[in-house]
Design a protein around this motif. Structure first.
Motif: not given
Length: 472
Positions: A61-79
């Motif tokens: 569920d992207y809408q649930s984890y999206r707030t953790y995405l920026g703080p994680l610090g990775a610069k790319r995401i595989r979709l």
């Protein structure tokens, strides 16, 4: 640089208190700081990617984890593009679900790269919409595939700089390298016709040992005068001991570079579970794991890749809930975030914080010194040398590589020798982020080398670094 304690960072800090591993340093060593983490928007560039797979089948569920995405610090995401999810009625596309993901990820400083897959069963011969499913084969299905590829690339060409073509084609035993090569070329030419500046990624190989399959694939590209249609070669290749993978990876690199020496290698998907084998599914499920051994394994994969000039896509941000009808059923616990039964996020795991430390520290301001090799009086130590460009301070990654990461491991004191610049040498635990002063009687300079004695090197990466090279 100012760091604000947000609600999400407070939740992360409190959830990790009970998970902290025992200290590997002697009790007499003084703690002098803690690594800071950075949001992806605060990092200019790096080679790190995080997995955001299986949204195409609604297993996360992207809408649930999206707030953790920026703080994680990775610069790319595989979709994953999800042909079957986009086209449920022949000739009609619904991209609303990707519209809710791709721009949002980019706004958080995380650039999407999209894998084009899987099949679509609404077409006869359209293949299957699941892991290890067959590629489309009938004339009608292939024409429909071409149309969907053209449509998705047209829609996102200004937001997605890189496209990967298929995932783990070698996992299906009926696929051949020749067949996949032909499919890749037709798809790559469509992508390039729509988006000439797109970077193309092949091939998401599940195995790092199927060189015959890979050779057949590249022979097709050679015959089709299409070797230039690969910018990046991805592979997966899970192993209980991540350090055991590299001899086979090197064989793969040498094979590919015989065809095109410009191809860049990237670990396209790798990570460890966080639960015992009775709970998890997916790769490495035949062993018991914990949140600690997951964090150790992930660190070893990331920094083992980084020290060899290989980019990494860490698998994955959220636990994955595979449903009936796919290649497997159950929860794949390789996520950095633990999920609830409804796929919402319960809390970050220990590996989330460990990944933050690596993603925040090893950005484009830190350069690998390929000609500098740390040495130790123990053959089981892996080590790589880096330099922080701004201060010139050295960073040395070190870990014991002889076995799969363990829940209990007593570090063996070692002597480490390396060339570098150390005005104020410190020792850094990359899981906890704690920074320790190295006692002055345990290091000295001899000529152009530094000698560090009685260093407690565990079975996961730690740093010996100049304090000026760290985020404090």
């Amino acid at each position: 640089m100012n760091y604000l304690l947000t609600a999400s960072s407070f939740l992360l800090a409190t959830s990790l208190l009970a998970q902290s591993p025992p200290s590997v340093t002697p009790a007499t060593w003084k703690e002098v700081g803690h690594l800071k983490t950075r949001d992806a928007n605060a990092i200019k560039a790096s080679t790190w990617s995080i997995g955001g797979e299986t949204l195409d089948r609604d297993y996360t569920d992207y809408q649930s984890y999206r707030t953790y995405l920026g703080p994680l610090g990775a610069k790319r995401i595989r979709l994953q593009g999800g042909w079957s999810k986009c086209e449920k009625i022949k000739g009609t596309y619904d991209f609303a679900w990707l519209d809710a993901v791709i721009p949002d990820a980019a706004s958080r400083g995380v650039a999407p790269w999209v894998e084009l897959s899987y099949g679509n069963p609404i077409y006869e011969g359209g293949g299957e919409a699941k892991l290890a499913g067959h590629i489309p084969t009938s004339p009608e299905a292939l024409a429909a595939w071409d149309n969907w590829v053209r449509a998705i690339v047209t829609r996102y060409k200004d937001q997605v700089p890189e496209w990967e073509i298929w995932n783990e084609p070698d996992l299906n035993p009926t696929h051949t390298g020749t067949e996949i090569g032909q499919f890749y070329v037709r798809t790559a030419r469509i992508v390039k016709a729509v988006q000439p500046n797109a970077r193309l990624i092949a091939l998401g190989m599940a195995s790092v040992t199927k060189l015959e399959f890979l050779n057949e694939f590249y022979e097709v590209l050679k015959k089709e005068n299409a070797l230039h249609l690969i910018d990046i070669q991805t592979y997966h290749g899970y192993a209980h001991n991540p350090d055991s993978s590299y001899p086979n990876i090197e064989k793969m690199r040498q094979l590919v570079w015989r065809y095109n020496p410009k191809v860049v290698f990237m670990q396209g998907e790798n990570g460890a579970p966080s639960t015992p084998k009775a709970i998890t599914i997916g790769a490495l499920r035949d062993q018991d794991w914990s949140e600690l051994t997951q964090a150790k394994w992930d660190l070893r994969r990331m920094l083992g890749d980084h020290g060899r000039g290989i980019s990494t896509n860490l698998f994955t941000i959220s636990d994955i809930h595979y449903a009936a009808g796919d290649h497997m059923v159950g929860v794949n616990t390789k996520g950095l975030l633990e999920t609830n039964p409804d796929k919402t996020i319960k809390r970050p795991k220990l590996a989330y914080k460990a990944a933050q430390h690596v993603f925040s520290l090893f950005d484009d301001q830190v350069e690998l010194l390929a000609d500098v090799k740390p040495t130790s009086n123990q053959e089981t130590v892996n080590g790589f040398a880096y330099r922080y460009k701004k201060s010139g301070g050295s960073l040395i990654t070190l870990w014991s590589k002889e076995a799969r990461p363990a829940d209990e491991y007593v570090p063996r004191p070692m002597t480490v020798t390396v060339k570098g610049q150390f005005k104020t040498p410190v020792f850094v635990d990359l899981i906890t982020g704690k920074i320790y002063e190295i006692p002055k009687n345990q290091y000295k300079k001899s000529g152009n080398e530094w000698i560090f004695s009685e260093m407690p090197i565990p079975d996961y990466p730690v740093l010996i670094a100049d304090k000026s090279a760290l985020l404090l």
